[in-house]
Design a protein around this motif. Sequence first.
Motif, PDB file in Angstrom:
ATOM      1  N   ARG A  11       0.828  -1.215   0.000  1.00 40.55           N
ATOM      2  CA  ARG A  11       0.000   0.000   0.000  1.00 40.55           C
ATOM      3  C   ARG A  11       0.860   1.263   0.000  1.00 40.55           C
ATOM      4  O   ARG A  11       0.532   2.253  -0.666  1.00 40.55           O
ATOM      5  CB  ARG A  11      -0.932  -0.021   1.212  1.00 40.55           C
ATOM      6  CG  ARG A  11      -2.103  -0.995   1.049  1.00 40.55           C
ATOM      7  CD  ARG A  11      -2.911  -1.135   2.316  1.00 40.55           C
ATOM      8  NE  ARG A  11      -4.175  -1.833   2.068  1.00 40.55           N
ATOM      9  CZ  ARG A  11      -4.814  -2.559   2.975  1.00 40.55           C
ATOM     10  NH1 ARG A  11      -4.306  -2.690   4.199  1.00 40.55           N
ATOM     11  NH2 ARG A  11      -5.952  -3.147   2.670  1.00 40.55           N
ATOM     12  N   LYS A  12       1.971   1.228   0.728  1.00 45.27           N
ATOM     13  CA  LYS A  12       2.875   2.388   0.728  1.00 45.27           C
ATOM     14  C   LYS A  12       3.477   2.604  -0.664  1.00 45.27           C
ATOM     15  O   LYS A  12       3.563   3.732  -1.151  1.00 45.27           O
ATOM     16  CB  LYS A  12       4.001   2.181   1.744  1.00 45.27           C
ATOM     17  CG  LYS A  12       3.557   2.218   3.198  1.00 45.27           C
ATOM     18  CD  LYS A  12       4.746   1.930   4.115  1.00 45.27           C
ATOM     19  CE  LYS A  12       4.314   1.878   5.571  1.00 45.27           C
ATOM     20  NZ  LYS A  12       5.460   1.521   6.472  1.00 45.27           N
ATOM     21  N   LEU A  13       3.898   1.499  -1.283  1.00 43.80           N
ATOM     22  CA  LEU A  13       4.487   1.605  -2.619  1.00 43.80           C
ATOM     23  C   LEU A  13       3.455   2.097  -3.631  1.00 43.80           C
ATOM     24  O   LEU A  13       3.763   2.916  -4.503  1.00 43.80           O
ATOM     25  CB  LEU A  13       5.032   0.243  -3.050  1.00 43.80           C
ATOM     26  CG  LEU A  13       6.249  -0.282  -2.284  1.00 43.80           C
ATOM     27  CD1 LEU A  13       6.481  -1.752  -2.590  1.00 43.80           C
ATOM     28  CD2 LEU A  13       7.494   0.535  -2.623  1.00 43.80           C
ATOM     29  N   ALA A  14       2.228   1.590  -3.521  1.00 47.33           N
ATOM     30  CA  ALA A  14       1.173   1.987  -4.454  1.00 47.33           C
ATOM     31  C   ALA A  14       0.853   3.467  -4.313  1.00 47.33           C
ATOM     32  O   ALA A  14       0.544   4.149  -5.301  1.00 47.33           O
ATOM     33  CB  ALA A  14      -0.070   1.143  -4.227  1.00 47.33           C
ATOM     34  N   ALA A  15       0.915   3.979  -3.080  1.00 43.57           N
ATOM     35  CA  ALA A  15       0.679   5.412  -2.866  1.00 43.57           C
ATOM     36  C   ALA A  15       1.832   6.236  -3.425  1.00 43.57           C
ATOM     37  O   ALA A  15       1.621   7.275  -4.072  1.00 43.57           O
ATOM     38  CB  ALA A  15       0.490   5.692  -1.378  1.00 43.57           C
ATOM     39  N   LEU A  16       3.080   5.799  -3.181  1.00 40.45           N
ATOM     40  CA  LEU A  16       4.245   6.520  -3.697  1.00 40.45           C
ATOM     41  C   LEU A  16       4.232   6.558  -5.215  1.00 40.45           C
ATOM     42  O   LEU A  16       4.681   7.539  -5.827  1.00 40.45           O
ATOM     43  CB  LEU A  16       5.525   5.855  -3.193  1.00 40.45           C
ATOM     44  CG  LEU A  16       6.841   6.542  -3.608  1.00 40.45           C
ATOM     45  CD1 LEU A  16       6.980   7.893  -2.919  1.00 40.45           C
ATOM     46  CD2 LEU A  16       8.038   5.647  -3.292  1.00 40.45           C
ATOM     47  N   ARG A  17       3.678   5.525  -5.816  1.00 39.77           N
ATOM     48  CA  ARG A  17       3.658   5.438  -7.275  1.00 39.77           C
ATOM     49  C   ARG A  17       2.869   6.581  -7.930  1.00 39.77           C
ATOM     50  O   ARG A  17       3.030   6.864  -9.106  1.00 39.77           O
ATOM     51  CB  ARG A  17       3.060   4.090  -7.688  1.00 39.77           C
ATOM     52  CG  ARG A  17       3.256   3.768  -9.144  1.00 39.77           C
ATOM     53  CD  ARG A  17       2.695   2.404  -9.516  1.00 39.77           C
ATOM     54  NE  ARG A  17       2.762   2.261 -10.966  1.00 39.77           N
ATOM     55  CZ  ARG A  17       1.857   2.742 -11.793  1.00 39.77           C
ATOM     56  NH1 ARG A  17       0.797   3.373 -11.320  1.00 39.77           N
ATOM     57  NH2 ARG A  17       1.999   2.600 -13.100  1.00 39.77           N
ATOM     58  N   ASP A  18       2.030   7.267  -7.160  1.00 39.32           N
ATOM     59  CA  ASP A  18       1.284   8.411  -7.690  1.00 39.32           C
ATOM     60  C   ASP A  18       2.155   9.655  -7.845  1.00 39.32           C
ATOM     61  O   ASP A  18       1.722  10.644  -8.438  1.00 39.32           O
ATOM     62  CB  ASP A  18       0.085   8.737  -6.787  1.00 39.32           C
ATOM     63  CG  ASP A  18      -1.090   7.806  -7.049  1.00 39.32           C
ATOM     64  OD1 ASP A  18      -1.129   7.184  -8.128  1.00 39.32           O
ATOM     65  OD2 ASP A  18      -1.978   7.699  -6.176  1.00 39.32           O
ATOM     66  N   GLN A  19       3.378   9.628  -7.292  1.00 42.67           N
ATOM     67  CA  GLN A  19       4.277  10.761  -7.452  1.00 42.67           C
ATOM     68  C   GLN A  19       4.649  10.925  -8.927  1.00 42.67           C
ATOM     69  O   GLN A  19       4.828   9.934  -9.651  1.00 42.67           O
ATOM     70  CB  GLN A  19       5.555  10.558  -6.627  1.00 42.67           C
ATOM     71  CG  GLN A  19       5.349  10.576  -5.127  1.00 42.67           C
ATOM     72  CD  GLN A  19       5.000  11.957  -4.613  1.00 42.67           C
ATOM     73  OE1 GLN A  19       5.449  12.971  -5.132  1.00 42.67           O
ATOM     74  NE2 GLN A  19       4.168  11.997  -3.579  1.00 42.67           N
ATOM     75  N   PRO A  20       4.778  12.163  -9.408  1.00 43.65           N
ATOM     76  CA  PRO A  20       5.070  12.383 -10.829  1.00 43.65           C
ATOM     77  C   PRO A  20       6.280  11.614 -11.348  1.00 43.65           C
ATOM     78  O   PRO A  20       6.261  11.101 -12.471  1.00 43.65           O
ATOM     79  CB  PRO A  20       5.297  13.896 -10.905  1.00 43.65           C
ATOM     80  CG  PRO A  20       4.473  14.456  -9.790  1.00 43.65           C
ATOM     81  CD  PRO A  20       4.564  13.450  -8.686  1.00 43.65           C
ATOM     82  N   PHE A  75       7.382   8.734 -10.593  1.00 46.13           N
ATOM     83  CA  PHE A  75       7.085   7.332 -10.848  1.00 46.13           C
ATOM     84  C   PHE A  75       5.998   7.162 -11.896  1.00 46.13           C
ATOM     85  O   PHE A  75       5.941   6.133 -12.576  1.00 46.13           O
ATOM     86  CB  PHE A  75       6.694   6.631  -9.543  1.00 46.13           C
ATOM     87  CG  PHE A  75       7.828   6.512  -8.568  1.00 46.13           C
ATOM     88  CD1 PHE A  75       8.893   5.665  -8.814  1.00 46.13           C
ATOM     89  CD2 PHE A  75       7.847   7.269  -7.406  1.00 46.13           C
ATOM     90  CE1 PHE A  75       9.959   5.569  -7.925  1.00 46.13           C
ATOM     91  CE2 PHE A  75       8.895   7.185  -6.509  1.00 46.13           C
ATOM     92  CZ  PHE A  75       9.960   6.334  -6.767  1.00 46.13           C
ATOM     93  N   GLN A  76       5.135   8.146 -12.048  1.00 42.91           N
ATOM     94  CA  GLN A  76       4.096   8.074 -13.065  1.00 42.91           C
ATOM     95  C   GLN A  76       4.662   8.257 -14.463  1.00 42.91           C
ATOM     96  O   GLN A  76       4.320   7.516 -15.380  1.00 42.91           O
ATOM     97  CB  GLN A  76       3.033   9.146 -12.801  1.00 42.91           C
ATOM     98  CG  GLN A  76       2.122   8.853 -11.622  1.00 42.91           C
ATOM     99  CD  GLN A  76       1.052   7.830 -11.957  1.00 42.91           C
ATOM    100  OE1 GLN A  76       0.248   8.026 -12.853  1.00 42.91           O
ATOM    101  NE2 GLN A  76       1.045   6.723 -11.237  1.00 42.91           N
ATOM    102  N   TYR A  77       5.501   9.257 -14.630  1.00 40.16           N
ATOM    103  CA  TYR A  77       5.976   9.553 -15.983  1.00 40.16           C
ATOM    104  C   TYR A  77       7.428  10.037 -16.021  1.00 40.16           C
ATOM    105  O   TYR A  77       7.905  10.491 -17.052  1.00 40.16           O
ATOM    106  CB  TYR A  77       5.089  10.608 -16.646  1.00 40.16           C
ATOM    107  CG  TYR A  77       4.914  11.891 -15.848  1.00 40.16           C
ATOM    108  CD1 TYR A  77       5.891  12.888 -15.840  1.00 40.16           C
ATOM    109  CD2 TYR A  77       3.759  12.102 -15.097  1.00 40.16           C
ATOM    110  CE1 TYR A  77       5.726  14.053 -15.116  1.00 40.16           C
ATOM    111  CE2 TYR A  77       3.577  13.277 -14.369  1.00 40.16           C
ATOM    112  CZ  TYR A  77       4.568  14.250 -14.383  1.00 40.16           C
ATOM    113  OH  TYR A  77       4.402  15.400 -13.650  1.00 40.16           O
ATOM    114  N   GLY A  78       8.141   9.926 -14.910  1.00 40.31           N
ATOM    115  CA  GLY A  78       9.487  10.475 -14.835  1.00 40.31           C
ATOM    116  C   GLY A  78      10.527   9.686 -15.606  1.00 40.31           C
ATOM    117  O   GLY A  78      10.285   8.586 -16.117  1.00 40.31           O
ATOM    118  N   GLY A  79      11.725  10.278 -15.667  1.00 42.64           N
ATOM    119  CA  GLY A  79      12.842   9.642 -16.340  1.00 42.64           C
ATOM    120  C   GLY A  79      13.348   8.433 -15.576  1.00 42.64           C
ATOM    121  O   GLY A  79      13.021   8.216 -14.403  1.00 42.64           O
TER     122      GLY A  79
END
Length: 639
Positions: free
Chosen positions: A538-547, A549-553
Amino acid sequence: MKRRGLTGTNASYDISSINHPAHSHKLFANRQKIVVFLLPLLAVLAWMSPWDERVAEHTPPSLSWWQTTIVYQIYPRSFQDSDGDGVGDLRGITQRLDYIRSLNVRAIWLSPIFRSPMRDFGYDISNYTDIDPTFGTLEDFDNLISAAHDRGIKVILDFVPNHSSDLHPWFQLSRQGVAPYKDYYVWTRPGEPPNNWLSLFRGSAWMLDSVRGELYYHAFMVKQPDLNWRCAQLVEEMDNVLRFWLSRGVDGFRVDAIQNLFETEDLEPPLEILREDIDNWYSLRHDYTFDLPEIGGAVRRWRDVLNEYEARDGKDNWYSLRHDYTFDLPEIGGAVRRWRDVLNEYEARDGKARYLVVETLFDNDVSKRNQYYTFGADMPFNFDLLRVNRSCGGRCIRHYVDRELGHLSQGQWPNFVVGNHDNPRIASKMGKDFVNAVNMMLLTLPGTPTTYYGEELGMSDVRVPFDQGQDLQAKGQGEEYFRKYSRDPSRTPMQWNGGKHGGFTSGRLPWLPVSEKSLYENVEHQTSSELSPLKLYRKLAALRDQPCFQYGGFEYGIVHDKIFSYIRSVVGGQTYLVTINFGHETSRDNYTEGLNGQSHGEISITTENIHSGKYKPGDKVNLHQLELKPGEGLIVKIR
């Protein structure tokens, strides 16, 4: 409006155009200026991945829902039984939607739920536009769609176009020679099989039908006759199958066994018998085992792999032939484009994206897999990480990640899969200590991750006795084959609590046995525990919403036999280092070289399974020397 999916392969990559290819020339020119400005900056970055060169041009991009979510695969028979018959159903899934949403999942993919005699657990369909009573009714399905959408969850269905059940009315009419159904399947002359074509499930791919007096082709089970995709009426029927479910609110489809869709028009030529192994992954996997200290364990694994090929060497085995006339034919592209057009009909009505992902197997040639992007699929499933086991260290992991990220062209979005209903679970092939590490990698790599139900708990495969086995294909090959290759162990019921049958059913017996580990490997226990795979997920899934991880380099960091690490960042925004020890020994490494002089960071997330580990979230760390034990992973915020 230009439709999605029909993208080129030679243009420079720009993530902002993935879901909106019809941009103006002015916007394209502005992006070119941004690229020119960023080139000097990008040139100084170390270990650059081709992916990173393509994503940092224009942020934030406009992404579709399937690019931002985790896709959560549900095997409906095993998720939740609502009526006590021991088999999971649609109402059970509806009851558990709040749990799914708690994982920050916004899309579920359901394995087949259509009417079927269940010889292959729903992949033998007898009615493409009805729900099998095992799972409920069309009303139950409509309620599931409504409840899921109310929670912001998309619903993806399996689409099985290659074959039907032999009990489908189409086949029954085809074997009687009734028009137009007589041409809905692949038939040839009566008598002996015309050639040496083989089924993936062993034996000849031809079966004599007693009613029609001719042979029909089946790439899979005898009771799964192949549909004839050269028949125009059949093609239109299957288009209407998609429309039926789209009209009920379905958000996308996963296409099963797409590479088997066409056979050559001439059904006579024999297939070439292979004189050598052509599975390149076999040799690549063992490039990374010769220098491990656990030589005995490695040799035992090699023996198992060799035994696997000994079992395949029989003349009736599909792997013994090269399938030039029955596999990956060029006509498949036209079928996928047609399906894309059907989905686009609905997208044009309401502006909501419809998702199309295809299953491709035996994809040693990445270009073969990636051709489905140009056909009109949003993506082909990338199964490379399914091959990972404990003999695969940092360099081996990088090899598989490179196969995906290093071969993408403009408009092609990556994805990663680490488990599904046909393969061993993470805990069984990697070990319990590596469940959190694999989930950390899956949810922080670029692209769309797919999680198989229960992997967030670290569920293990369950040893299913032969007399309790349900995988009829495996059972039909005998007890020894069943023990080695049955798919039952990874399909056992979801473990909700420590009660009877893990809370899966109130009935006397579940359809497959529940793991004895369900006393502690369950949602209720892991939710209340201070540290657990579920809480970490759940922590990782929440962090994944950070820009980032969503679309970064994406850049590689330290990579060697033990460590696999990488950097995710957005221009002018946050930067994170992800580092995981997939080796067998503790590793101490200096991470500063690839971070432009950054020497310190703050721990955001740890894998938490290494209770004697020295790192805790919030700790400030010196990046000159990070020490990770096997199975330990860190996400470090650099800025």
